[in-house]
Design a protein around this motif. Structure first.
Motif, mmCIF file in Angstrom:
data_model
loop_
_atom_site.group_PDB
_atom_site.id
_atom_site.type_symbol
_atom_site.label_atom_id
_atom_site.label_comp_id
_atom_site.label_asym_id
_atom_site.label_seq_id
_atom_site.Cartn_x
_atom_site.Cartn_y
_atom_site.Cartn_z
ATOM 1 N N GLY A 44 -0.739 0.018 -17.981
ATOM 2 C CA GLY A 44 -1.975 0.846 -17.367
ATOM 3 C C GLY A 44 -2.446 2.205 -17.761
ATOM 4 O O GLY A 44 -1.474 2.555 -18.698
ATOM 5 N N PRO A 45 -3.467 2.753 -17.547
ATOM 6 C CA PRO A 45 -3.869 3.650 -18.395
ATOM 7 C C PRO A 45 -3.055 4.695 -17.785
ATOM 8 O O PRO A 45 -2.463 4.594 -16.428
ATOM 9 C CB PRO A 45 -5.078 4.141 -17.669
ATOM 10 N N ASN A 46 -2.717 5.906 -18.425
ATOM 11 C CA ASN A 46 -2.062 7.071 -17.090
ATOM 12 C C ASN A 46 -2.780 7.225 -15.145
ATOM 13 O O ASN A 46 -3.998 7.269 -15.172
ATOM 14 C CB ASN A 46 -2.547 8.868 -17.237
ATOM 15 N N GLY A 47 -1.643 6.961 -15.091
ATOM 16 C CA GLY A 47 -2.759 7.642 -13.570
ATOM 17 C C GLY A 47 -2.619 6.415 -13.002
ATOM 18 O O GLY A 47 -3.628 6.189 -11.263
ATOM 19 N N SER A 48 -2.481 5.072 -13.501
ATOM 20 C CA SER A 48 -2.973 3.972 -12.366
ATOM 21 C C SER A 48 -2.071 3.535 -11.709
ATOM 22 O O SER A 48 -2.237 2.575 -10.676
ATOM 23 C CB SER A 48 -2.691 2.939 -13.808
ATOM 24 N N GLY A 49 -0.635 4.078 -11.318
ATOM 25 C CA GLY A 49 0.055 4.000 -11.140
ATOM 26 C C GLY A 49 1.583 3.074 -10.371
ATOM 27 O O GLY A 49 1.914 2.494 -10.019
ATOM 28 N N LYS A 50 1.529 3.338 -11.632
ATOM 29 C CA LYS A 50 2.529 2.204 -13.295
ATOM 30 C C LYS A 50 4.207 2.765 -12.175
ATOM 31 O O LYS A 50 4.844 2.130 -11.847
ATOM 32 C CB LYS A 50 2.726 2.491 -14.273
ATOM 33 N N THR A 51 4.359 4.096 -12.333
ATOM 34 C CA THR A 51 5.588 5.339 -11.584
ATOM 35 C C THR A 51 5.740 4.641 -10.215
ATOM 36 O O THR A 51 6.945 4.258 -9.804
ATOM 37 C CB THR A 51 5.527 6.219 -12.164
ATOM 38 N N SER A 52 4.092 4.501 -9.717
ATOM 39 C CA SER A 52 4.408 4.948 -7.751
ATOM 40 C C SER A 52 5.575 3.373 -7.530
ATOM 41 O O SER A 52 5.256 3.555 -6.717
ATOM 42 C CB SER A 52 3.411 5.333 -7.080
ATOM 43 N N SER A 53 4.125 2.274 -8.451
ATOM 44 C CA SER A 53 4.841 1.035 -7.964
ATOM 45 C C SER A 53 6.734 0.782 -7.927
ATOM 46 O O SER A 53 7.478 0.252 -7.283
ATOM 47 C CB SER A 53 4.291 0.102 -8.981
ATOM 48 N N LEU A 101 -5.944 5.779 -0.719
ATOM 49 C CA LEU A 101 -4.300 5.202 -1.248
ATOM 50 C C LEU A 101 -3.803 5.116 -2.810
ATOM 51 O O LEU A 101 -4.893 4.587 -3.503
ATOM 52 C CB LEU A 101 -4.695 3.341 -1.078
ATOM 53 N N ILE A 102 -2.776 5.299 -3.412
ATOM 54 C CA ILE A 102 -2.511 5.157 -4.594
ATOM 55 C C ILE A 102 -2.136 3.964 -5.133
ATOM 56 O O ILE A 102 -2.457 3.923 -6.204
ATOM 57 C CB ILE A 102 -1.630 6.334 -5.116
ATOM 58 N N LEU A 103 -1.290 3.337 -4.486
ATOM 59 C CA LEU A 103 -1.569 1.679 -4.100
ATOM 60 C C LEU A 103 -1.599 1.339 -3.720
ATOM 61 O O LEU A 103 -2.312 1.167 -2.375
ATOM 62 C CB LEU A 103 0.189 1.371 -4.137
ATOM 63 N N ASP A 124 0.769 -1.085 -0.195
ATOM 64 C CA ASP A 124 0.039 0.520 0.269
ATOM 65 C C ASP A 124 0.973 0.897 0.004
ATOM 66 O O ASP A 124 1.805 1.097 0.416
ATOM 67 C CB ASP A 124 -0.474 0.095 1.552
ATOM 68 N N TRP A 125 0.057 2.211 -0.893
ATOM 69 C CA TRP A 125 1.478 3.310 -0.980
ATOM 70 C C TRP A 125 0.034 4.903 -0.743
ATOM 71 O O TRP A 125 -0.710 4.963 -1.470
ATOM 72 C CB TRP A 125 2.040 3.662 -1.800
ATOM 73 N N ALA A 126 0.305 5.684 -0.437
ATOM 74 C CA ALA A 126 -0.555 7.308 -0.730
ATOM 75 C C ALA A 126 1.257 8.119 -0.054
ATOM 76 O O ALA A 126 2.101 8.073 0.332
ATOM 77 C CB ALA A 126 -1.249 7.413 0.561
ATOM 78 N N PRO A 127 0.926 9.068 -1.103
ATOM 79 C CA PRO A 127 2.283 10.119 -0.506
ATOM 80 C C PRO A 127 2.143 10.693 0.804
ATOM 81 O O PRO A 127 2.765 11.560 0.876
ATOM 82 C CB PRO A 127 1.195 11.186 -1.532
ATOM 83 N N HIS A 128 0.697 11.043 1.062
ATOM 84 C CA HIS A 128 0.601 10.946 2.528
ATOM 85 C C HIS A 128 0.241 10.409 3.259
ATOM 86 O O HIS A 128 -0.275 9.203 3.411
ATOM 87 C CB HIS A 128 -0.234 12.764 2.765
HETATM 88 N N1 LIG Z 1 4.239 12.556 -4.573
HETATM 89 C C1 LIG Z 1 2.668 12.624 -5.247
HETATM 90 N N2 LIG Z 1 1.893 13.714 -4.628
HETATM 91 C C2 LIG Z 1 0.595 13.483 -5.288
HETATM 92 N N3 LIG Z 1 -0.127 12.650 -5.870
HETATM 93 C C3 LIG Z 1 1.134 11.614 -6.087
HETATM 94 C C4 LIG Z 1 2.461 11.582 -6.115
HETATM 95 N N4 LIG Z 1 3.232 10.619 -6.962
HETATM 96 C C5 LIG Z 1 2.199 10.391 -7.660
HETATM 97 N N5 LIG Z 1 0.863 10.516 -7.433
HETATM 98 C C6 LIG Z 1 -0.473 10.768 -7.939
HETATM 99 O O1 LIG Z 1 -0.869 8.543 -8.285
HETATM 100 C C7 LIG Z 1 -1.617 8.614 -9.048
HETATM 101 C C8 LIG Z 1 -0.418 7.606 -10.276
HETATM 102 O O2 LIG Z 1 0.637 8.381 -10.533
HETATM 103 P P1 LIG Z 1 1.692 7.166 -10.825
HETATM 104 O O3 LIG Z 1 2.329 6.499 -10.683
HETATM 105 O O4 LIG Z 1 2.809 8.416 -11.552
HETATM 106 O O5 LIG Z 1 0.431 6.853 -12.247
HETATM 107 P P2 LIG Z 1 0.845 6.300 -13.655
HETATM 108 O O6 LIG Z 1 2.864 5.973 -13.777
HETATM 109 O O7 LIG Z 1 0.707 4.915 -14.249
HETATM 110 O O8 LIG Z 1 0.561 7.667 -14.684
HETATM 111 C C9 LIG Z 1 -1.258 10.132 -10.194
HETATM 112 O O9 LIG Z 1 -3.190 10.040 -9.738
HETATM 113 C C10 LIG Z 1 -0.886 10.897 -9.240
HETATM 114 O O10 LIG Z 1 -1.310 11.882 -9.603
#
Ligand SMILES: Nc1ncnc2c1ncn2[C@@H]1O[C@H](COP(=O)(O)OP(=O)(O)O)[C@@H](O)[C@H]1O
Ligand SMILES: [Mg+2]
Lengths: 264, 355
Positions: A39-48, A20-22, A10-14
């Motif tokens: 996955g679509p834009n904003g689905s959490g790929k980079t965050s993972s 939760l974003i993940l 699980d992950w969220a920026p705060h």
């Molecule tokens: N540091 C952060 N603070 C706030 N929101 C974030 C942060 N990092 C990512 N997000 C949000 O998390 C969601 C997933 O982002 P991201 O992992 O970049 O998606 P992807 O790479 O799949 O396009 C997006 O809605 C983005 O706005």
């Protein structure tokens, strides 16, 4: 033993885990595998991916490299195992290509330790592998987009990682450079996890795929198992025909570009 | 691969960086030594170079001269040994320190315009100095002003850190913005204090703010020397990490750098160094901003080379600007900060126009 595993992360920026974003993301990369995350834009790929190199600290779940929890290890431990290529370019402080690739040796060095002959050889070899040895002394800023991407890959290779983490490595590259980069990565044989936007490239190059939607893994498996017309509709909201690539046999996706009403 | 062997000019310049570094450092060290030796002979009171060196050798115990038969007067002896030599050395220390701090701060803020005075520390020092000049006077002896200035610098640094840190992360932009904001605020308070205070003290405040090396005495040198030495060793030790920081925040993390901790460490070291330098010599501008840019032209961006080169060039530069400051309209001392700013600004304009 997998090269990388995210276990119910699980992950969220705060720290407040309300949005939760993940959510319970689990994925694994086995030795030698090329794993794609789509996955679509904003689905959490980079965050993972960011969870895999200690940039994001999971609120719950574990992240392991080579069967070790990265958060139980010293701060630079992970960098000796995993190397990344992100959508992030070096600041324009006049770095040469070689100076950028030199950075890859950082995790293997202690304070005050200079570059050994071995370091120099490793960096040269990495430059050679991506075909930039002859341009090593050029300013990084003067490289073309494709060359920059390759220089960043060389930096990752100079880290001598057992896992490569690539975030949209083919972004901004023309068709030939997209193929060349992915072929190069495959040829290296290093375990790799990459986010990819181009689903046909994902189908062609990945051993397995994970599909993210709104922070959850909604499907995983071989490209043939995952890339179905139904999934593309559900997750990406597009209608497509999926058949087999006439030469390579992997799934081939053909988008239906006409608007739905007109077709009927 | 050999097809594109015909490298263009910038490539040749870069190729030589690693190999030429020892030569560049040796040249700079020699230039520094020569600068020191010539600068001790220059100033409003004429003392021949031979006599200046005689005085140095005599005091350093390297020449056994018959004390009755020296070629110089006791007055010249005092000027060269008690005043000029420590002043030249202090110029070198401060110049090196400011340049080193500038180069390091440019790295941690990822901003080529960062300089030692940008991040609030100098404003805090100014606040402390004004408080002493306007209100308290030298309550604890001649070191009151430097001590108060240093205390002000530390307080400012603490405020900047508190403002910039969020969720235990120290972001480059936040650090820069917090520094600039605190700097303006503290400066406003300092100016208010100056305005409300005795107006006759204004000129001494202005003079202090413009910077000068006139305070230099032997007993003042050990602290900046020690601070410079420690700062230099730590910052050069962190050189590889500073390089990795150039890759960007995420990539640097992936390279095993604890980015926020590194930024914090460098910011604290830079602040302490700046605090000490400013406390002794006022806010001498432009050295920390300009010298790293000049050094990059010679040795590139690798901080393991950039920091030593910046330090040496900064030392040489300030020694010579101070020679000009004390000679041009002798016996008046022009504030050295005026000279550095004029030369620095001119240099930048030249650089932008002709390079
Ligand atoms: N540091 C952060 N603070 C706030 N929101 C974030 C942060 N990092 C990512 N997000 C949000 O998390 C969601 C997933 O982002 P991201 O992992 O970049 O998606 P992807 O790479 O799949 O396009 C997006 O809605 C983005 O706005
Ligand atoms: Mg992304």
């Amino acid at each position: 033993m997998s090269s990388l595993s995210l276990d119910r992360v699980d992950w969220a920026p705060h720290a407040a885990p309300t949005d939760l974003i993940l959510k319970q993301v689990s994925l694994a990369v086995h030795p030698g595998e090329f794993v794609g995350v789509i996955g679509p834009n904003g689905s959490g790929k980079t965050s993972s991916l960011c969870c895999a190199f200690r940039y994001h600290r999971p609120l719950a779940g574990t992240v392991s490299l080579a069967a070790q929890d990265i958060w139980q290890q010293p701060g630079h431990w992970h960098a000796r195992h995993a190397a990344v290529v992100l959508q992030e370019f070096p600041e324009d402080f006049g770095l040469s290509v070689r100076e950028v690739v030199d950075m890859g040796r950082t995790p293997h060095k202690s304070l005050f330790q200079g570059d050994s002959a071995e370091d120099i050889a490793i960096v040269s070899q990495a430059l050679e592998q991506v075909g930039l040895l002859s341009r090593q002394h050029h300013p990084f800023e003067t490289l073309s987009g494709g060359e920059k991407q390759r220089a960043l890959l060389a930096r990752a290779l100079a880290q001598q990682p057992s896992l490569l983490i690539l975030d949209e490595p083919t972004n901004h590259l023309d068709l030939r450079h997209q193929l060349e980069l992915l072929r190069l990565v495959r040829r290296l044989g290093i375990s790799t996890v990459a986010t990819l936007h181009d689903l046909n490239l994902a189908a062609a190059f990945c051993d397995r795929l994970y599909v993210l939607q709104r922070g959850r893994i909604v499907a995983d498996g071989s490209p043939a198992e995952v890339l179905t017309a139904d999934l593309l509709d559900r997750v990406f909201g597009v209608r497509a025909l999926v058949d087999a690539h006439p030469i390579a046999g992997h799934p081939r996706i053909t988008l239906i570009t006409q608007e739905q009403d007109h077709e009927a | 691969m050999s097809a594109s062997r015909s490298a263009i000019l910038p490539a040749d310049a870069a190729r030589s960086r690693r190999d030429a570094f020892p030569l560049i450092i040796a040249t700079l060290l020699a230039a520094l030594l020569v600068s020191i030796l010539i600068a001790v002979g220059l100033g409003p009171v004429p003392v021949s170079l031979a006599n200046s060196w005689g005085i140095l050798l005599h005091h350093l115990g390297l020449a056994h001269a018959d004390s009755a038969n020296l070629g110089w007067s006791p007055g010249q002896d005092v000027i060269v040994w008690q005043l000029r030599f420590p002043r030249v050395l202090l110029g070198g220390l401060v110049g090196a320190g400011l340049a080193l701090v500038g180069a390091s701060l440019q790295a941690v803020t990822l901003n080529k315009l960062a300089d030692p005075h940008l991040l609030g520390v100098s404003s805090g020092a100014t606040f402390g100095a004004i408080a002493v000049i306007v209100f308290t006077g030298n309550v604890v002896g001649s070191l009151t002003l430097p001590l108060a200035a240093f205390a002000g610098a530390l307080a400012s640094m603490a405020i900047v850190m508190t403002v910039a840190l969020r969720q235990r992360r120290l972001n480059a932009d936040r650090l820069l913005l917090a520094g600039v904001a605190v700097s303006f605020f503290v400066m406003a308070m300092a100016n208010l204090m100056l305005y409300l205070g005795d107006h006759r003290s204004a000129s001494s405040v202005v003079f202090w703010m413009l910077g000068g090396l006139g305070l230099a005495r032997w007993n003042l040198l050990p602290i900046p020397a020690l601070v410079l030495l420690i700062g230099f060793v730590v910052l050069v030790g962190l050189g590889r990490s500073l390089n990795a920081l150039m890759a960007g925040e995420q990539t640097a993390t992936a390279l095993g750098i604890r980015v926020s901790a590194l930024r914090l460490t460098v910011f604290v070291i830079a602040s302490l160094m700046t605090g000490v330098m400013v406390a002794i010599s006022g806010s001498i501008g432009f050295v920390g901003l300009m010298i790293p840019h000049i050094a990059r032209q010679f040795v590139g961006t690798d901080h393991r080379r950039l920091l030593p080169a910046s330090g040496l060039i900064g030392a040489i530069f300030l020694i010579w600007v101070d020679v000009a400051a004390r000679s041009l309209i002798a016996p008046e001392d022009i504030p050295v900060g005026v000279g550095t700013a004029a030369i620095g600004g001119g240099f930048f304009i030249w650089l932008m126009r002709y390079r």
